[in-house]
Scaffold this motif. Structure first.
Motif, short mmCIF file in Angstrom:
data_model
loop_
_atom_site.label_atom_id
_atom_site.label_comp_id
_atom_site.label_asym_id
_atom_site.label_seq_id
_atom_site.Cartn_x
_atom_site.Cartn_y
_atom_site.Cartn_z
N LEU A 5 0.84 -1.22 0.00
CA LEU A 5 0.00 0.00 0.00
C LEU A 5 0.86 1.25 0.00
CD1 LEU A 5 -3.05 -0.71 2.35
CD2 LEU A 5 -2.97 -0.73 -0.15
N PHE A 6 2.18 1.07 -0.08
CA PHE A 6 3.12 2.18 -0.27
C PHE A 6 3.20 3.12 0.93
CE2 PHE A 6 0.74 1.46 -4.32
CZ PHE A 6 1.66 0.59 -4.91
N LEU A 7 2.76 2.69 2.10
CA LEU A 7 2.77 3.54 3.29
C LEU A 7 4.17 3.60 3.88
CD1 LEU A 7 -0.52 2.28 5.01
CD2 LEU A 7 -0.25 4.04 3.25
N PRO A 8 4.44 4.53 4.80
CA PRO A 8 5.75 4.54 5.47
C PRO A 8 5.93 3.30 6.34
CG PRO A 8 4.59 6.65 5.74
CD PRO A 8 3.61 5.68 5.16
N HIS A 9 7.17 3.03 6.69
CA HIS A 9 7.46 1.88 7.56
C HIS A 9 6.65 1.97 8.85
CE1 HIS A 9 11.41 1.71 5.26
NE2 HIS A 9 10.87 0.52 5.08
N GLY A 10 6.26 0.80 9.34
CA GLY A 10 5.53 0.75 10.60
C GLY A 10 4.03 0.65 10.44
N ASN A 11 3.57 0.20 9.26
CA ASN A 11 2.14 0.10 9.00
C ASN A 11 1.80 -1.32 8.53
OD1 ASN A 11 0.67 2.92 9.12
ND2 ASN A 11 2.73 3.28 8.34
N SER A 12 1.53 -2.18 9.49
CA SER A 12 1.20 -3.57 9.22
C SER A 12 -0.06 -3.93 9.98
CB SER A 12 2.36 -4.48 9.64
OG SER A 12 3.55 -4.12 8.97
N ALA A 13 -0.52 -5.17 9.81
CA ALA A 13 -1.71 -5.60 10.53
C ALA A 13 -1.76 -7.11 10.61
CB ALA A 13 -2.98 -5.09 9.84
N LEU A 14 -2.36 -7.59 11.69
CA LEU A 14 -2.81 -8.97 11.76
C LEU A 14 -4.32 -8.96 11.59
CD1 LEU A 14 -2.37 -12.00 12.29
CD2 LEU A 14 -2.92 -11.53 14.68
N LEU A 15 -4.82 -9.72 10.64
CA LEU A 15 -6.25 -9.85 10.40
C LEU A 15 -6.67 -11.27 10.79
CD1 LEU A 15 -6.34 -8.22 6.84
CD2 LEU A 15 -6.50 -7.08 9.07
N VAL A 16 -7.84 -11.38 11.40
CA VAL A 16 -8.34 -12.70 11.81
C VAL A 16 -9.75 -12.88 11.26
CG1 VAL A 16 -6.92 -12.98 13.87
CG2 VAL A 16 -9.08 -11.75 14.03
N ARG A 17 -10.05 -14.10 10.87
CA ARG A 17 -11.38 -14.40 10.31
C ARG A 17 -12.46 -14.30 11.38
NH1 ARG A 17 -13.43 -19.46 9.27
NH2 ARG A 17 -11.36 -20.33 9.66
#
Length: 521
Positions: free
Chosen positions: A321-333
């Motif tokens: 998504l081309f964002l700056p470092h430090g932009n992640s996520a854990l997604l759960v069903r």
């Protein structure tokens, strides 16, 4: 700032008073903005290279970096203030002019992070207002913005109702959280007996092993599964390992699939893995930090089919998504799984915790209590431009990679290694030696360093089973265009000619023909 009489002017932000006036705050922002915009103009005009270092594999040999670090080193805390102009000069001088430059459109090593300026502005706002994001009641509006972003991420990956997630600072933390969720699920489902075991492919990310260790799994509990010739997890080998572990009384707890390996962009067989894991009550986690958001494109959805059936997914917004470092996520069903793993009891000093799933307290969905507002960094650019703008940018990256692959394959002596259909924009290639017995690893490392020495692009080497050291190109920056790729091809041609000029070819036999297929090391 000191005037001609030697007195400090009213708008100088530095000094003993921590509480800046409106004029001082404005001056600080103006000075910082001027430097930042100048840096961005330097990236666009070529003042800054794609990397100041040609080969980052040997830190001890990078003398310029060592020199810059020594120049900036201060072991004693400062007792008095220093002019902001001087300090910004240090940041954008000796601190900036070394190392590798991720925001450069020619940065094509590892998995680039574009660092959208819009996101940086959003992060500046979030840090400036400094709202507490650990519990819902402390910042309901900002919490809703973050909740919106998480729901958007879930929908981008194909998750439906009941899914949710947690924004993290990186994919390593997201993978760690997933392993904790898997452990908690396994302990609730099978509370007694046997050692829990995790499974990851040989091309899986090294953060998985670290995540398992942090989650309390011994090293012996991690099974590394071999890959197919296309570098995807060998599902037959996986099932055989699981059955053998069950026969020994172990508890198969979690399978970690990969949707976009760093080395080659390979995607594991997600539909088969999801079906098998669900039938045997094994948690399926997909490390989609590289490939996940390609799911918003038509080609990406086809390549990542089945990912929506995983129990959890790790994604990196600072990659696709081309964002700056430090932009992640854990997604759960199933949102409840986060609560099972991380829910906390109330504390007397905290505001009240909510019991409404629509008004979540993030401290009960992840490992942190104190945390910054994170959602606005993705929210602002997504709201400004819409998802179709990101879809077009990812499609462009895939097109550029396909074009580069085809053109590189026509260069004399170059072998492009593409054992699976190219979807994610990573291309590996190598130079075949002109004589038997040549040191292929050294040859290709030298080729990579020569390309990087032109300063237009920064690439890296990696090792592929069956091929050894190869040069790796990853095109994933919103400002990388056909001109940048064309320049890279010119630089490769220059590097090839330079290598040939360095080589004494007298008495050497003709170059070997390219190998067909794939072989194991």
């Amino acid at each position: 700032m000191v005037d001609q009489l030697g007195t400090r002017s009213d708008d100088e932000p530095s000094g003993p008073d921590l509480n800046l006036s409106a004029a001082q705050s404005r001056r600080l922002i103006e000075l910082a903005s001027a430097h930042v915009l100048g840096f961005r103009e330097g990236l666009a005009s070529g003042v800054h290279p794609a990397s100041y270092v040609d080969d980052s594999l040997d830190p001890a040999a990078y003398e310029d970096g060592i020199r810059a670090a020594k120049e900036l080193r201060e072991d004693v805390v400062p007792t008095n203030g220093t002019s902001v102009e001087v300090l910004l000069g240090e940041i954008f001088g000796p601190a900036m002019a070394n190392g590798t430059m991720h925001p450069h459109p020619g940065f094509m090593a590892h998995v680039p992070s574009g660092g959208l300026f819009q996101s940086a502005v959003a992060d500046f706002v979030a840090r400036s207002v400094n709202r507490f994001a650990g519990v819902w009641i402390a910042a309901p509006g900002f919490q809703q913005i973050e909740r919106n972003v998480i729901r958007w991420f879930c929908s981008m990956l194909g998750y439906g109702e009941g899914s949710f997630g947690y924004l993290t600072t990186g994919g390593s933390i997201a993978n760690f959280m997933a392993v904790v969720c898997a452990r908690e699920h396994d302990e609730r489902a099978r509370p007694a007996g046997g050692e829990p075991v995790l499974y990851v492919s040989a091309e899986g990310h090294f953060s998985i092993t670290k995540a398992a260790r942090m989650a309390g799994f011994p090293a012996s509990a991690v099974r590394v599964i071999p890959t197919t010739p296309a570098y995807a997890m060998d599902t037959d080998a996986l099932i055989a390992h699981i059955e053998a572990d069950r026969a020994l009384g172990h508890r198969p707890t979690c399978v970690i699939a990969t949707a976009g390996t760093t080395n080659s962009g390979a995607v594991d067989n997600l539909p088969l893995l999801a079906e098998y894991c669900r039938a045997h009550d094994i948690w399926l986690h997909v490390d989609a930090c590289f490939g996940g958001f390609f799911h918003i494109t038509e080609r990406g959805r086809a390549a990542l089919a089945g990912i929506e059936n995983a129990d959890s997914i790790a994604v990196d917004g600072h990659k696709s998504l081309f964002l700056p470092h430090g932009n992640s996520a854990l997604l759960v069903r199933d949102q409840r799984r986060l609560g099972d793993a991380f829910r906390v009891s109330d504390a007397a000093y905290l505001p009240g915790l909510t019991t409404d799933d629509e008004l979540v307290d993030f401290c009960g969905l992840g490992p942190e209590l104190s945390r910054e507002v994170r959602g606005v960094t993705a929210w602002l650019p997504l709201k400004m431009h819409g998802i179709h703008a990101f879809e077009r940018a990812l499609d462009t990256a895939m097109d550029l990679a396909a074009d580069f692959s085809a053109r590189a394959a026509r260069l004399p002596g170059i072998e492009v290694i593409q054992p699976h259909p190219l979807v994610l924009p990573v291309v590996n290639f190598r130079l075949l030696p002109e004589h038997e017995g040549a040191d292929e690893a050294r040859l290709n490392a030298r080729l990579c360093a020569l390309i990087c020495s032109r300063k237009n692009a920064y690439l890296a080497t990696t090792q592929l089973p069956g091929y050894g050291v190869v040069v790796r190109v990853c095109i994933l920056h919103p400002r990388t265009d056909a001109a940048v790729v064309g320049q890279l091809l010119d630089d490769i041609t220059w590097a090839l000619n330079r290598l040939r000029a360095e080589s004494d070819t007298v008495g050497r036999s003709p170059r070997r023909a390219p190998r067909s297929g794939h072989r194991r090391c």
